[in-house]
Design a protein around this motif. Structure first.
Motif, mmCIF file in Angstrom:
data_model
loop_
_atom_site.group_PDB
_atom_site.id
_atom_site.type_symbol
_atom_site.label_atom_id
_atom_site.label_comp_id
_atom_site.label_asym_id
_atom_site.label_seq_id
_atom_site.Cartn_x
_atom_site.Cartn_y
_atom_site.Cartn_z
ATOM 1 N N GLN A 256 0.814 -1.137 -0.002
ATOM 2 C CA GLN A 256 0.157 0.130 0.016
ATOM 3 C C GLN A 256 0.814 1.414 -0.028
ATOM 4 O O GLN A 256 0.417 2.137 -0.770
ATOM 5 N N ALA A 257 1.920 1.220 0.918
ATOM 6 C CA ALA A 257 2.411 2.507 1.082
ATOM 7 C C ALA A 257 4.109 2.334 0.920
ATOM 8 O O ALA A 257 4.753 3.383 0.919
ATOM 9 N N GLY A 258 4.824 1.398 0.610
ATOM 10 C CA GLY A 258 5.879 1.191 0.491
ATOM 11 C C GLY A 258 6.503 1.103 -0.601
ATOM 12 O O GLY A 258 6.102 1.528 -1.464
ATOM 13 N N PRO B 184 9.371 7.391 6.078
ATOM 14 C CA PRO B 184 9.586 6.085 5.337
ATOM 15 C C PRO B 184 8.353 5.353 5.367
ATOM 16 O O PRO B 184 7.452 5.246 6.404
ATOM 17 N N TRP B 185 8.110 4.436 4.323
ATOM 18 C CA TRP B 185 6.974 3.569 4.158
ATOM 19 C C TRP B 185 5.550 4.224 4.230
ATOM 20 O O TRP B 185 4.494 3.880 4.788
ATOM 21 N N THR B 186 5.688 5.294 3.429
ATOM 22 C CA THR B 186 4.554 6.437 3.397
ATOM 23 C C THR B 186 4.266 6.511 1.950
ATOM 24 O O THR B 186 5.310 6.442 1.188
ATOM 25 N N PRO B 187 2.871 6.714 1.665
ATOM 26 C CA PRO B 187 2.781 6.931 -0.070
ATOM 27 C C PRO B 187 3.694 8.286 -0.644
ATOM 28 O O PRO B 187 3.715 9.005 0.155
ATOM 29 N N LEU B 188 3.919 7.954 -1.644
ATOM 30 C CA LEU B 188 4.629 9.136 -2.699
ATOM 31 C C LEU B 188 3.688 9.302 -3.840
ATOM 32 O O LEU B 188 3.639 8.321 -4.487
ATOM 33 N N GLU B 189 3.127 10.360 -4.077
ATOM 34 C CA GLU B 189 2.177 10.479 -5.146
ATOM 35 C C GLU B 189 2.908 11.692 -6.028
ATOM 36 O O GLU B 189 3.254 12.897 -5.341
ATOM 37 N N SER C 260 14.859 3.849 -0.594
ATOM 38 C CA SER C 260 14.642 3.120 0.472
ATOM 39 C C SER C 260 13.016 2.768 0.586
ATOM 40 O O SER C 260 12.506 1.931 1.240
ATOM 41 N N SER C 261 12.212 3.861 0.009
ATOM 42 C CA SER C 261 10.836 3.471 0.326
ATOM 43 C C SER C 261 10.115 4.616 -0.539
ATOM 44 O O SER C 261 10.528 5.529 -1.093
ATOM 45 N N GLY C 262 8.808 4.485 -0.861
ATOM 46 C CA GLY C 262 7.902 5.527 -1.583
ATOM 47 C C GLY C 262 8.453 5.460 -3.106
ATOM 48 O O GLY C 262 9.743 5.276 -3.604
ATOM 49 N N GLN D 113 4.682 12.446 2.878
ATOM 50 C CA GLN D 113 4.338 12.613 4.109
ATOM 51 C C GLN D 113 5.680 12.876 4.753
ATOM 52 O O GLN D 113 6.605 12.189 4.631
ATOM 53 N N GLY D 114 5.741 14.286 5.460
ATOM 54 C CA GLY D 114 7.268 14.500 6.069
ATOM 55 C C GLY D 114 7.481 13.627 7.297
ATOM 56 O O GLY D 114 6.516 13.141 7.857
#
Length: 179
Positions: free
Chosen positions: A28-30, A136-141, A88-90, A156-157
């Motif tokens: 979902q978010a990673g 980390p591990w949050t959505p990036l759009e 690393s993520s997103g 998300q900061g």
């Protein structure tokens, strides 16, 4: 009783460590195994994804024809030879105003990084840092704003708030100030 405690404590420690290493819902978010798609200037779909089994590189493949399924070989988007970039993520991707694709990811330094096609449908730039401190591990759009014809990236900061970074002009440079 002491022998029993000596046997149980290591087992509990191993079980706790196993649960502590599991990231939160990477699908979902990673970053790892997350698939994002964007369209080339000629309408061909291109896929981007991360692979946790290969040190976190970003891969991509594209459709040979408009409306086709991406079926080219799998290619890695890497940094320069002396400084490889491992996100690393997103992960986010979108088309630029002139049809070039742009890909975004969170680096291990917590900054937003991007790579872009040098020409529509052509080869890729090295990864370059933009700015910010991303959780980390949050959505990036990422998306192309239809009214301004500029790319916007939402993350998300580490402060827990949602932030947006924008291009200063279409096919141009980036703001250093997060909104």
């Amino acid at each position: 009783m002491t022998k029993l405690i000596r046997r149980i404590v290591p087992i509990l420690a191993i079980a706790a460590a196993a649960f502590a290493v599991v990231p939160t819902t990477p699908a979902q978010a990673g970053f790892f195994n997350q698939l994002v798609a964007a369209y080339n200037s000629d309408g061909r779909e291109e896929w981007f994804w991360g692979n946790g089994n290969d040190s976190g590189y970003v891969y991509h493949k594209w459709a040979p024809i408009r409306g086709g399924i991406p079926s080219s070989g799998e290619y890695r988007l890497v940094g320069s030879a002396n400084k490889p970039f491992l996100p690393s993520s997103g992960l986010g991707a979108t088309s630029n105003n002139d049809g070039r694709l742009e890909v975004f990811a969170r680096g291990y330094d917590e900054k937003l990084w991007h790579a872009y096609q040098l020409t529509p449908g052509g080869s890729w730039s090295n990864w370059q840092p933009l700015s910010g401190r991303i959780e980390p591990w949050t959505p990036l759009e990422a998306w192309l704003d239809g009214s301004t014809r500029t790319i916007h990236v939402q993350v998300q900061g580490v402060d827990g708030y949602t932030h947006v970074l924008r291009q200063l002009g279409h096919d141009c440079c980036w703001s250093t100030v997060w909104e």
